[in-house]
Design a protein around this motif. Sequence first.
Motif, PDB file in Angstrom:
ATOM      1  N   ILE A 159      -1.795  -1.327  14.393  1.00 11.28           N
ATOM      2  CA  ILE A 159      -0.785  -0.826  13.460  1.00 11.28           C
ATOM      3  C   ILE A 159       0.076  -1.974  12.933  1.00 11.28           C
ATOM      4  N   ALA A 160       0.447  -2.892  13.817  1.00 16.08           N
ATOM      5  CA  ALA A 160       1.294  -4.024  13.412  1.00 16.08           C
ATOM      6  C   ALA A 160       0.579  -4.923  12.412  1.00 16.08           C
ATOM      7  N   ILE A 161      -0.716  -5.173  12.621  1.00 17.96           N
ATOM      8  CA  ILE A 161      -1.470  -6.058  11.730  1.00 17.96           C
ATOM      9  C   ILE A 161      -1.607  -5.452  10.337  1.00 17.96           C
ATOM     10  N   VAL A 162      -1.944  -4.163  10.263  1.00 14.25           N
ATOM     11  CA  VAL A 162      -2.081  -3.504   8.953  1.00 14.25           C
ATOM     12  C   VAL A 162      -0.761  -3.569   8.194  1.00 14.25           C
ATOM     13  N   THR A 163       0.340  -3.301   8.887  1.00  8.92           N
ATOM     14  CA  THR A 163       1.661  -3.334   8.246  1.00  8.92           C
ATOM     15  C   THR A 163       2.032  -4.754   7.822  1.00  8.92           C
ATOM     16  N   LEU A 164       1.705  -5.727   8.679  1.00  6.21           N
ATOM     17  CA  LEU A 164       2.027  -7.131   8.378  1.00  6.21           C
ATOM     18  C   LEU A 164       1.299  -7.617   7.134  1.00  6.21           C
ATOM     19  N   VAL A 165       0.071  -7.166   6.925  1.00  7.70           N
ATOM     20  CA  VAL A 165      -0.746  -7.657   5.801  1.00  7.70           C
ATOM     21  C   VAL A 165      -0.014  -7.472   4.476  1.00  7.70           C
ATOM     22  N   TYR A 166       0.491  -6.244   4.215  1.00  7.04           N
ATOM     23  CA  TYR A 166       1.122  -6.035   2.905  1.00  7.04           C
ATOM     24  C   TYR A 166       2.579  -6.483   2.896  1.00  7.04           C
ATOM     25  N   THR A 167       3.231  -6.551   4.062  1.00 12.06           N
ATOM     26  CA  THR A 167       4.598  -7.081   4.106  1.00 12.06           C
ATOM     27  C   THR A 167       4.583  -8.581   3.846  1.00 12.06           C
ATOM     28  N   TYR A 168       3.618  -9.271   4.431  1.00 10.86           N
ATOM     29  CA  TYR A 168       3.477 -10.726   4.292  1.00 10.86           C
ATOM     30  C   TYR A 168       3.167 -11.110   2.847  1.00 10.86           C
ATOM     31  N   THR A 169       2.252 -10.391   2.225  1.00 14.35           N
ATOM     32  CA  THR A 169       1.797 -10.789   0.886  1.00 14.35           C
ATOM     33  C   THR A 169       2.638 -10.193  -0.238  1.00 14.35           C
ATOM     34  N   GLY A 170       3.092  -8.951  -0.059  1.00 11.41           N
ATOM     35  CA  GLY A 170       3.768  -8.248  -1.151  1.00 11.41           C
ATOM     36  C   GLY A 170       5.267  -8.382  -1.160  1.00 11.41           C
ATOM     37  N   GLY A 171       5.862  -8.883  -0.066  1.00  7.62           N
ATOM     38  CA  GLY A 171       7.311  -8.993  -0.010  1.00  7.62           C
ATOM     39  C   GLY A 171       7.975  -7.630  -0.064  1.00  7.62           C
ATOM     40  N   VAL A 172       9.278  -7.618  -0.321  1.00  6.89           N
ATOM     41  CA  VAL A 172      10.018  -6.353  -0.293  1.00  6.89           C
ATOM     42  C   VAL A 172       9.570  -5.409  -1.406  1.00  6.89           C
ATOM     43  N   LYS A 173       9.120  -5.962  -2.547  1.00  8.78           N
ATOM     44  CA  LYS A 173       8.652  -5.104  -3.638  1.00  8.78           C
ATOM     45  C   LYS A 173       7.409  -4.328  -3.213  1.00  8.78           C
ATOM     46  N   GLY A 174       6.480  -5.012  -2.527  1.00  8.07           N
ATOM     47  CA  GLY A 174       5.296  -4.336  -2.006  1.00  8.07           C
ATOM     48  C   GLY A 174       5.665  -3.287  -0.985  1.00  8.07           C
ATOM     49  N   VAL A 175       6.633  -3.612  -0.117  1.00  3.82           N
ATOM     50  CA  VAL A 175       7.095  -2.661   0.908  1.00  3.82           C
ATOM     51  C   VAL A 175       7.671  -1.410   0.248  1.00  3.82           C
ATOM     52  N   ILE A 176       8.492  -1.587  -0.785  1.00  6.56           N
ATOM     53  CA  ILE A 176       9.132  -0.446  -1.446  1.00  6.56           C
ATOM     54  C   ILE A 176       8.102   0.464  -2.108  1.00  6.56           C
ATOM     55  N   TRP A 177       7.156  -0.119  -2.845  1.00  2.00           N
ATOM     56  CA  TRP A 177       6.172   0.723  -3.537  1.00  2.00           C
ATOM     57  C   TRP A 177       5.228   1.427  -2.559  1.00  2.00           C
ATOM     58  N   VAL A 178       4.909   0.774  -1.447  1.00  2.00           N
ATOM     59  CA  VAL A 178       4.118   1.445  -0.411  1.00  2.00           C
ATOM     60  C   VAL A 178       4.929   2.599   0.189  1.00  2.00           C
ATOM     61  N   ASP A 179       6.236   2.375   0.392  1.00  2.00           N
ATOM     62  CA  ASP A 179       7.099   3.433   0.918  1.00  2.00           C
ATOM     63  C   ASP A 179       7.082   4.676   0.030  1.00  2.00           C
ATOM     64  N   VAL A 180       7.073   4.460  -1.299  1.00  2.00           N
ATOM     65  CA  VAL A 180       7.045   5.585  -2.237  1.00  2.00           C
ATOM     66  C   VAL A 180       5.814   6.453  -1.973  1.00  2.00           C
ATOM     67  N   VAL A 181       4.661   5.802  -1.822  1.00  2.84           N
ATOM     68  CA  VAL A 181       3.419   6.535  -1.535  1.00  2.84           C
ATOM     69  C   VAL A 181       3.506   7.212  -0.171  1.00  2.84           C
ATOM     70  N   GLN A 182       4.009   6.483   0.809  1.00  2.00           N
ATOM     71  CA  GLN A 182       3.997   6.987   2.183  1.00  2.00           C
ATOM     72  C   GLN A 182       4.933   8.180   2.362  1.00  2.00           C
ATOM     73  N   MET A 183       6.035   8.217   1.614  1.00  2.00           N
ATOM     74  CA  MET A 183       6.927   9.367   1.714  1.00  2.00           C
ATOM     75  C   MET A 183       6.206  10.651   1.323  1.00  2.00           C
ATOM     76  N   PHE A 184       5.434  10.576   0.242  1.00  2.00           N
ATOM     77  CA  PHE A 184       4.711  11.770  -0.200  1.00  2.00           C
ATOM     78  C   PHE A 184       3.554  12.113   0.748  1.00  2.00           C
ATOM     79  N   ILE A 185       2.986  11.098   1.398  1.00  2.00           N
ATOM     80  CA  ILE A 185       1.907  11.352   2.362  1.00  2.00           C
ATOM     81  C   ILE A 185       2.423  12.119   3.573  1.00  2.00           C
ATOM     82  N   TYR A 186       3.519  11.632   4.190  1.00  2.00           N
ATOM     83  CA  TYR A 186       3.968  12.307   5.411  1.00  2.00           C
ATOM     84  C   TYR A 186       4.630  13.655   5.110  1.00  2.00           C
ATOM     85  N   LEU A 187       5.344  13.756   3.974  1.00  2.00           N
ATOM     86  CA  LEU A 187       5.910  15.048   3.611  1.00  2.00           C
ATOM     87  C   LEU A 187       4.809  16.049   3.279  1.00  2.00           C
ATOM     88  N   GLY A 188       3.766  15.550   2.598  1.00  2.00           N
ATOM     89  CA  GLY A 188       2.606  16.394   2.299  1.00  2.00           C
ATOM     90  C   GLY A 188       1.939  16.883   3.572  1.00  2.00           C
TER      91      GLY A 188
END
Length: 489
Positions: A159-188
């Motif tokens: 879990i840590a490695i998968v999360t690190l991959v996009y945090t490392y490369t995408g920075g906070v902007k990547g984190v925010i846009w992934v969060d947008v998708v993930q909110m709808f995934i878990y609420l769904g």
Amino acid sequence: MAGHPVDYIIIVGYLIFIAAFGIISGGKQKSVDDYFLGSKSVPWWAVCFSIVAAETSTLTFISIPGLAYSANLNFLQVTIGYLLGRIVVAFIFLPAYQKGELKTAYSYLENRFGAKTRSFASIIFLFTRTAADGVRLFATAIPLKLMLNISYPLAIIIIAIVTLVYTYTGGVKGVIWVDVVQMFIYLGGAIIAAIFLLNIIPGGWNGIYSIAETEHKFSIINLGMDKGISDFFSQPYTLIGGLIGGAFLSMASHGTDQLIVQRLLTTKTLKDSQKAIIGSGVIVIIQFTIFLIVGVMLYAYYGKINAKPDEIFPKFIIEVLPPGVTGIIIAGLFAAAMSTLAGSMSSLSSSTMIDLFIPLKNKISSNLNAQRSIVNKNELKISRMITILWAALLVLAALFFMNTSQAVVELALSIASFTYGGLLGTFLLGILLKKTKQKEALAGFTIGIVTMIIVISLKIIAWTWYTLVGVSATIIAGFLIGVFLEKKN
């Protein structure tokens, strides 16, 4: 538990998709500002969804339905407090932050008091965020361990490695846009579970209502006046305790915690950040209502059984839901966890880099202005290395808490509560009391933390009162010490 192949495909596919989406949406970063602040170009609504996702962990996904299953809807009183606290942050904290071109929550403390206060607050944040999110990372590893029949350490590392991959490369902007998708995934996922429950419980909603109403499961307001004054403060979900506790906790977590403030600093204007923070409070009320209603439905389905409240929703997901749907909901579980974990990695590394490393380097080096583009490039590389370091430390923290006997949600809340009161109190000293200086702020901060260690250790009051007590101790101590020093001089 032996997972169905369809569930494995969904979960693995989801993890690959999220990592790729985070890399692409983050774009290229040329500086530390790009990496940690997204060049201040993120739309407010994306930040709004990201805030909700960041504060929603696996603990929320599992524990809140369990809370309604074992009790009722009293927790909604706390969520109203959450909204009130965010309104205070929007109109008191954010204008103060916007005055100084701040890059972290703790930059304000340096502007107001001095570098020592900023460094102290940042270090306190680093320790508590690592410990609390280590607990959350461990909780996330539980379903992956059960599905794949692997060890906890391996599940935590995946879990840590998968999360690190996009945090490392995408920075906070990547984190925010992934969060947008993930909110709808878990609420769904939660909504899908609710729909299944609605269809398999005899009588549908009418059947659920008749069973739940008998046990007063739909009770929202609890005045808490039926017992003595000592019992009043030991009840976490009273109307006053929920509103005040929720408001002060939200002021601390959303006004002084770099995990959330970092996102608010990525918007273009003060008005955008205010819309994001207040909008997140409205969405959180809706979100917790959905989670709590799922808990009421689970009670109507199971009745009283011999299981911990936190185990009820996972039990339903694993044992009752059909293949495919189970995979989607467990993916939602990972979504809730990874959004918090990614935000933690980014905020920990940003605070380390901007609050500690760069000021120290500026102090040592006298030739930073020369060849600024090279310096920027080096700082970006160092920032990414620091992100990897914090990912590793979060894994170690999760491994440390692996054998804890305490309920993980209580553990995570307790860790945060040790310092939230002192942190919020120090910010309020700076905003509300103009005469307070660095010595008083540091002393008040320290006394606030010591007070909370005593209060939490002795279990004197319910957790909803923790932050208020810490804030009060910090402000009173800082004010009185200031008066004493002024008279002495």
